[in-house]
Design a protein around this motif. Structure first.
Motif, mmCIF file in Angstrom:
data_model
loop_
_atom_site.group_PDB
_atom_site.id
_atom_site.type_symbol
_atom_site.label_atom_id
_atom_site.label_comp_id
_atom_site.label_asym_id
_atom_site.label_seq_id
_atom_site.Cartn_x
_atom_site.Cartn_y
_atom_site.Cartn_z
ATOM 1 N N ASP A 1 0.828 -1.211 0.000
ATOM 2 C CA ASP A 1 0.000 0.000 0.000
ATOM 3 C C ASP A 1 0.862 1.261 0.000
ATOM 4 O O ASP A 1 0.527 2.249 -0.663
ATOM 5 C CB ASP A 1 -0.923 0.005 1.214
ATOM 6 C CG ASP A 1 -2.096 -0.961 1.069
ATOM 7 O OD1 ASP A 1 -2.374 -1.379 -0.070
ATOM 8 O OD2 ASP A 1 -2.713 -1.293 2.099
ATOM 9 N N VAL A 2 1.972 1.223 0.724
ATOM 10 C CA VAL A 2 2.885 2.369 0.752
ATOM 11 C C VAL A 2 3.471 2.602 -0.639
ATOM 12 O O VAL A 2 3.558 3.745 -1.117
ATOM 13 C CB VAL A 2 4.009 2.148 1.789
ATOM 14 C CG1 VAL A 2 5.087 3.219 1.658
ATOM 15 C CG2 VAL A 2 3.435 2.154 3.200
ATOM 16 N N VAL A 3 3.858 1.513 -1.300
ATOM 17 C CA VAL A 3 4.400 1.627 -2.660
ATOM 18 C C VAL A 3 3.336 2.194 -3.599
ATOM 19 O O VAL A 3 3.623 3.051 -4.443
ATOM 20 C CB VAL A 3 4.898 0.252 -3.157
ATOM 21 C CG1 VAL A 3 5.314 0.336 -4.626
ATOM 22 C CG2 VAL A 3 6.083 -0.228 -2.307
ATOM 23 N N ALA A 4 2.105 1.736 -3.446
ATOM 24 C CA ALA A 4 1.016 2.220 -4.307
ATOM 25 C C ALA A 4 0.763 3.714 -4.111
ATOM 26 O O ALA A 4 0.532 4.451 -5.084
ATOM 27 C CB ALA A 4 -0.254 1.426 -4.028
ATOM 28 N N LYS A 5 0.800 4.175 -2.876
ATOM 29 C CA LYS A 5 0.596 5.596 -2.610
ATOM 30 C C LYS A 5 1.705 6.436 -3.231
ATOM 31 O O LYS A 5 1.462 7.518 -3.778
ATOM 32 C CB LYS A 5 0.524 5.832 -1.101
ATOM 33 C CG LYS A 5 -0.764 5.309 -0.461
ATOM 34 C CD LYS A 5 -0.749 5.489 1.051
ATOM 35 C CE LYS A 5 -2.023 4.909 1.672
ATOM 36 N NZ LYS A 5 -2.011 4.988 3.153
ATOM 37 N N HIS A 6 2.939 5.933 -3.162
ATOM 38 C CA HIS A 6 4.063 6.631 -3.791
ATOM 39 C C HIS A 6 3.855 6.690 -5.302
ATOM 40 O O HIS A 6 4.071 7.729 -5.944
ATOM 41 C CB HIS A 6 5.367 5.904 -3.460
ATOM 42 C CG HIS A 6 6.557 6.392 -4.229
ATOM 43 N ND1 HIS A 6 7.342 7.435 -3.797
ATOM 44 C CD2 HIS A 6 7.082 5.991 -5.410
ATOM 45 C CE1 HIS A 6 8.299 7.660 -4.677
ATOM 46 N NE2 HIS A 6 8.171 6.791 -5.668
ATOM 47 N N HIS A 7 3.432 5.572 -5.877
ATOM 48 C CA HIS A 7 3.256 5.472 -7.325
ATOM 49 C C HIS A 7 2.215 6.467 -7.836
ATOM 50 O O HIS A 7 2.304 6.940 -8.975
ATOM 51 C CB HIS A 7 2.830 4.041 -7.688
ATOM 52 C CG HIS A 7 2.608 3.823 -9.152
ATOM 53 N ND1 HIS A 7 3.643 3.576 -10.038
ATOM 54 C CD2 HIS A 7 1.468 3.808 -9.897
ATOM 55 C CE1 HIS A 7 3.147 3.420 -11.251
ATOM 56 N NE2 HIS A 7 1.837 3.564 -11.189
#
Length: 204
Positions: free
Chosen positions: A148-154
């Motif tokens: 989820d953290v990676v998705a928010k960054h993306h």
């Protein structure tokens, strides 16, 4: 790509990555997007000696449909990266010394380099004069939360070539197995160069 062809490609990639010393012990995990879903490595196998029975077949939703063994805990991050960049066809996760050390040494959330000709080994990069940035995320045993953290960054800064997980290693992505392997080799060269530069800076 059919499942059998995907397994053959990952077996070959595993031997190549292992020979480089980038997947010590049973570390790392590999995957390919296939015609009907995904093929992923099962947990606990030496990536330099993979066999067809060391893989799991997943459907398009990430549900295991064939194979034995336990999926890597990080399979969920693979699936998230595929969803974020739909053109991705292969993800190889490695544990090189340079990537692992740099991800801990760098205090910020980005590995950034400029001035290296090897930057152009990554798809879409046409000059050494522009900074190449690879996001760094803190390691988390809760893979769903990390995904989820990676998705928010993306959402604001798209993930293109891969990501670094602090103290853990590199997830390299590509539109084919060949491209992913090229991205790993190019990035590992850049990691090694920067590690040497930091060492030399310390001797001044």
């Amino acid at each position: 790509m059919h499942n059998d062809a995907a397994k053959t490609a990952l077996i070959d990639a595993g031997r190549w990555v292992a020979n480089k010393g980038w997947v010590p012990a049973t570390g790392g995990n590999f995957s390919i997007r296939t015609e009907h879903g995904f093929v992923v490595t099962a947990s606990g196998h030496d990536k330099g000696n993979l066999q067809p029975e060391h893989f799991l077949e997943l459907d398009a939703h990430g549900v295991i449909v064939a194979g034995s063994g336990k999926p890597s805990a990080e399979t969920e991050l693979h699936l998230k990266l595929y969803a974020l960049k739909p053109s991705t066809r292969c993800i190889l996760h490695t544990h090189s010394v340079a990537a692992t050390v740099l991800s801990r040494f760098i205090q910020g959330d980005t590995f950034s380099v400029t001035g290296y000709e090897m930057q152009k080994s990554l798809s879409g990069v046409t000059t050494h004069l522009e900074p190449l940035n690879i996001a760094i995320f803190d390691n988390d045993q809760d893979i769903a939360r990390l995904a989820d953290v990676v998705a928010k960054h993306h959402a604001t800064t798209p993930v293109v070539h891969g990501v670094l997980i602090r103290g853990h290693g590199l997830y390299a992505m590509g539109d084919s197995v060949f491209e992913t392997r090229r991205h790993i080799e190019g990035l590992e060269f850049l990691f090694a160069c920067e590690l040497e530069r930091i060492k030399l800076e310390g001797t001044r």
